[in-house]
Design a protein around this motif. Structure first.
Motif, PDB file in Angstrom:
ATOM      1  N   HIS A  50       0.828  -1.224   0.000  1.00  0.00           N
ATOM      2  CA  HIS A  50       0.000   0.000   0.000  1.00  0.00           C
ATOM      3  C   HIS A  50       0.853   1.260   0.000  1.00  0.00           C
ATOM      4  O   HIS A  50       0.661   2.160   0.820  1.00  0.00           O
ATOM      5  CB  HIS A  50      -0.938   0.010   1.212  1.00  0.00           C
ATOM      6  CG  HIS A  50      -1.945  -1.090   1.221  1.00  0.00           C
ATOM      7  ND1 HIS A  50      -3.143  -0.997   0.552  1.00  0.00           N
ATOM      8  CD2 HIS A  50      -1.926  -2.306   1.811  1.00  0.00           C
ATOM      9  CE1 HIS A  50      -3.832  -2.117   0.734  1.00  0.00           C
ATOM     10  NE2 HIS A  50      -3.112  -2.931   1.498  1.00  0.00           N
ATOM     11  N   MET A  51       1.805   1.309  -0.940  1.00  0.00           N
ATOM     12  CA  MET A  51       2.693   2.470  -0.974  1.00  0.00           C
ATOM     13  C   MET A  51       2.261   3.456  -2.061  1.00  0.00           C
ATOM     14  O   MET A  51       1.897   3.032  -3.141  1.00  0.00           O
ATOM     15  CB  MET A  51       4.128   2.013  -1.198  1.00  0.00           C
ATOM     16  CG  MET A  51       4.639   1.311   0.056  1.00  0.00           C
ATOM     17  SD  MET A  51       6.326   0.797  -0.010  1.00  0.00           S
ATOM     18  CE  MET A  51       7.211   2.311  -0.201  1.00  0.00           C
ATOM     19  N   PRO A  52       2.235   4.729  -1.774  1.00  0.00           N
ATOM     20  CA  PRO A  52       2.830   5.418  -0.634  1.00  0.00           C
ATOM     21  C   PRO A  52       1.849   5.705   0.512  1.00  0.00           C
ATOM     22  O   PRO A  52       2.193   6.426   1.443  1.00  0.00           O
ATOM     23  CB  PRO A  52       3.302   6.726  -1.253  1.00  0.00           C
ATOM     24  CG  PRO A  52       2.249   7.021  -2.275  1.00  0.00           C
ATOM     25  CD  PRO A  52       1.859   5.661  -2.822  1.00  0.00           C
ATOM     26  N   LYS A  53       0.646   5.162   0.469  1.00  0.00           N
ATOM     27  CA  LYS A  53      -0.341   5.474   1.511  1.00  0.00           C
ATOM     28  C   LYS A  53       0.108   5.046   2.905  1.00  0.00           C
ATOM     29  O   LYS A  53      -0.007   5.804   3.860  1.00  0.00           O
ATOM     30  CB  LYS A  53      -1.682   4.810   1.177  1.00  0.00           C
ATOM     31  CG  LYS A  53      -2.788   5.157   2.126  1.00  0.00           C
ATOM     32  CD  LYS A  53      -4.101   4.528   1.702  1.00  0.00           C
ATOM     33  CE  LYS A  53      -5.195   4.895   2.684  1.00  0.00           C
ATOM     34  NZ  LYS A  53      -6.465   4.267   2.341  1.00  0.00           N
ATOM     35  N   LYS A  54       0.639   3.828   3.046  1.00  0.00           N
ATOM     36  CA  LYS A  54       1.016   3.311   4.365  1.00  0.00           C
ATOM     37  C   LYS A  54       2.486   3.517   4.714  1.00  0.00           C
ATOM     38  O   LYS A  54       2.870   3.390   5.863  1.00  0.00           O
ATOM     39  CB  LYS A  54       0.667   1.825   4.476  1.00  0.00           C
ATOM     40  CG  LYS A  54      -0.825   1.559   4.426  1.00  0.00           C
ATOM     41  CD  LYS A  54      -1.520   2.192   5.610  1.00  0.00           C
ATOM     42  CE  LYS A  54      -3.016   1.944   5.564  1.00  0.00           C
ATOM     43  NZ  LYS A  54      -3.721   2.529   6.696  1.00  0.00           N
ATOM     44  N   ALA A  55       3.314   3.782   3.721  1.00  0.00           N
ATOM     45  CA  ALA A  55       4.735   4.065   3.963  1.00  0.00           C
ATOM     46  C   ALA A  55       5.299   4.779   2.748  1.00  0.00           C
ATOM     47  O   ALA A  55       4.896   4.511   1.617  1.00  0.00           O
ATOM     48  CB  ALA A  55       5.501   2.768   4.211  1.00  0.00           C
ATOM     49  N   LYS A  56       6.220   5.672   3.009  1.00  0.00           N
ATOM     50  CA  LYS A  56       6.871   6.399   1.906  1.00  0.00           C
ATOM     51  C   LYS A  56       8.054   5.613   1.351  1.00  0.00           C
ATOM     52  O   LYS A  56       8.392   5.736   0.182  1.00  0.00           O
ATOM     53  CB  LYS A  56       7.345   7.777   2.373  1.00  0.00           C
ATOM     54  CG  LYS A  56       6.241   8.654   2.922  1.00  0.00           C
ATOM     55  CD  LYS A  56       5.190   8.984   1.881  1.00  0.00           C
ATOM     56  CE  LYS A  56       4.124   9.885   2.477  1.00  0.00           C
ATOM     57  NZ  LYS A  56       2.782   9.541   2.075  1.00  0.00           N
ATOM     58  N   THR A  57       8.677   4.795   2.216  1.00  0.00           N
ATOM     59  CA  THR A  57       9.809   3.972   1.795  1.00  0.00           C
ATOM     60  C   THR A  57       9.670   2.586   2.409  1.00  0.00           C
ATOM     61  O   THR A  57       8.993   2.401   3.420  1.00  0.00           O
ATOM     62  CB  THR A  57      11.158   4.585   2.245  1.00  0.00           C
ATOM     63  OG1 THR A  57      11.173   4.662   3.666  1.00  0.00           O
ATOM     64  CG2 THR A  57      11.379   5.956   1.639  1.00  0.00           C
ATOM     65  N   LEU A  58      10.350   1.632   1.801  1.00  0.00           N
ATOM     66  CA  LEU A  58      10.365   0.281   2.348  1.00  0.00           C
ATOM     67  C   LEU A  58      11.268   0.213   3.575  1.00  0.00           C
ATOM     68  O   LEU A  58      12.303   0.881   3.622  1.00  0.00           O
ATOM     69  CB  LEU A  58      10.897  -0.704   1.296  1.00  0.00           C
ATOM     70  CG  LEU A  58       9.943  -1.072   0.175  1.00  0.00           C
ATOM     71  CD1 LEU A  58      10.687  -1.822  -0.921  1.00  0.00           C
ATOM     72  CD2 LEU A  58       8.778  -1.908   0.708  1.00  0.00           C
ATOM     73  N   PRO A  59      10.910  -0.592   4.554  1.00  0.00           N
ATOM     74  CA  PRO A  59      11.791  -0.778   5.711  1.00  0.00           C
ATOM     75  C   PRO A  59      13.147  -1.331   5.272  1.00  0.00           C
ATOM     76  O   PRO A  59      13.241  -2.105   4.312  1.00  0.00           O
ATOM     77  CB  PRO A  59      11.042  -1.796   6.575  1.00  0.00           C
ATOM     78  CG  PRO A  59       9.610  -1.674   6.149  1.00  0.00           C
ATOM     79  CD  PRO A  59       9.649  -1.326   4.689  1.00  0.00           C
ATOM     80  N   ILE A  60      14.190  -0.964   5.990  1.00  0.00           N
ATOM     81  CA  ILE A  60      15.553  -1.369   5.639  1.00  0.00           C
ATOM     82  C   ILE A  60      15.711  -2.886   5.608  1.00  0.00           C
ATOM     83  O   ILE A  60      16.455  -3.421   4.788  1.00  0.00           O
ATOM     84  CB  ILE A  60      16.601  -0.700   6.578  1.00  0.00           C
ATOM     85  CG1 ILE A  60      18.021  -0.917   6.041  1.00  0.00           C
ATOM     86  CG2 ILE A  60      16.463  -1.208   8.003  1.00  0.00           C
ATOM     87  CD1 ILE A  60      18.315  -0.230   4.746  1.00  0.00           C
ATOM     88  N   GLN A  61      14.985  -3.602   6.472  1.00  0.00           N
ATOM     89  CA  GLN A  61      15.067  -5.064   6.481  1.00  0.00           C
ATOM     90  C   GLN A  61      14.609  -5.640   5.143  1.00  0.00           C
ATOM     91  O   GLN A  61      15.174  -6.607   4.639  1.00  0.00           O
ATOM     92  CB  GLN A  61      14.199  -5.655   7.607  1.00  0.00           C
ATOM     93  CG  GLN A  61      14.632  -5.250   8.995  1.00  0.00           C
ATOM     94  CD  GLN A  61      13.980  -3.956   9.489  1.00  0.00           C
ATOM     95  OE1 GLN A  61      13.602  -3.090   8.717  1.00  0.00           O
ATOM     96  NE2 GLN A  61      13.872  -3.833  10.806  1.00  0.00           N
ATOM     97  N   VAL A  62      13.581  -5.043   4.576  1.00  0.00           N
ATOM     98  CA  VAL A  62      13.060  -5.495   3.284  1.00  0.00           C
ATOM     99  C   VAL A  62      14.035  -5.137   2.168  1.00  0.00           C
ATOM    100  O   VAL A  62      14.315  -5.957   1.293  1.00  0.00           O
ATOM    101  CB  VAL A  62      11.655  -4.900   3.011  1.00  0.00           C
ATOM    102  CG1 VAL A  62      11.124  -5.347   1.661  1.00  0.00           C
ATOM    103  CG2 VAL A  62      10.685  -5.273   4.135  1.00  0.00           C
ATOM    104  N   VAL A  63      14.556  -3.926   2.204  1.00  0.00           N
ATOM    105  CA  VAL A  63      15.513  -3.484   1.183  1.00  0.00           C
ATOM    106  C   VAL A  63      16.711  -4.430   1.140  1.00  0.00           C
ATOM    107  O   VAL A  63      17.153  -4.855   0.065  1.00  0.00           O
ATOM    108  CB  VAL A  63      15.958  -2.023   1.425  1.00  0.00           C
ATOM    109  CG1 VAL A  63      17.112  -1.645   0.512  1.00  0.00           C
ATOM    110  CG2 VAL A  63      14.776  -1.081   1.220  1.00  0.00           C
TER     111      VAL A  63
END
Length: 161
Positions: free
Chosen positions: A10-23
């Motif tokens: 649900h981006m960018p509604k729920k987060a502007k960037t992905l969490p670092i763990q996901v990246v």
């Protein structure tokens, strides 16, 4: 082969960037699978920067994403058949809708999303895997995503953070 599995970002509604763990997981993967509810085509383009992306559209995805992605698909990788569907609909549970989507197909694993609830279980010889959401955990204790490893077998696990 290592596959990072995400859904319901649900981006960018729920987060502007992905969490670092996901990246970090995306950077180490050979394939990325997204099980729908990306939200925008811009997020699709962001994911492609990390590598090959396969996925389906969900019930909140833009018209542009719906025209570019299938509602469901089967991905064949090193002898394994992985079904991918978002799982939205009106009848049954999300899990049952995911199973029904591939009732006429042979698959080893079904990846689905929609509920934001992490699932990892075997049903009738098929591995059912919902990675949960890494950006919108809803009522879950932690955000999550998934990793699938393919070698002599198919192994799936959640990463909670």
């Amino acid at each position: 082969m290592k596959i990072t599995v995400i859904s319901d970002t649900h981006m960018p509604k729920k987060a502007k960037t992905l969490p670092i763990q996901v990246v970090k997981a995306l950077q180490q993967s050979e394939l990325i699978i997204h099980a729908g509810d990306w939200q925008t085509i811009e997020f699709f383009h962001e994911l492609v920067q990390y590598g090959e992306v396969k996925g389906v559209y969900g019930n909140v995805d833009s018209v542009e994403l719906q025209s570019r992605l299938p509602e469901k698909q089967i991905i064949e990788i090193v002898g394994f058949r992985i079904g991918v569907v978002h799982g939205h609909g009106k009848r049954w549970t999300t899990e049952r809708r995911a199973l029904e989507a591939f009732a006429e197909s042979h698959v080893d694993c079904i990846i689905f999303g929609h509920s934001h609830i992490p699932v990892l279980k075997e049903t009738n010889g098929i591995l059912l895997f919902n990675p949960g959401s890494c950006t919108d955990k809803r009522r879950q204790p932690q955000p999550s995503f998934g990793i699938i490893s393919l070698d002599e077998g198919l192994h799936a696990e959640h990463v909670f953070f």
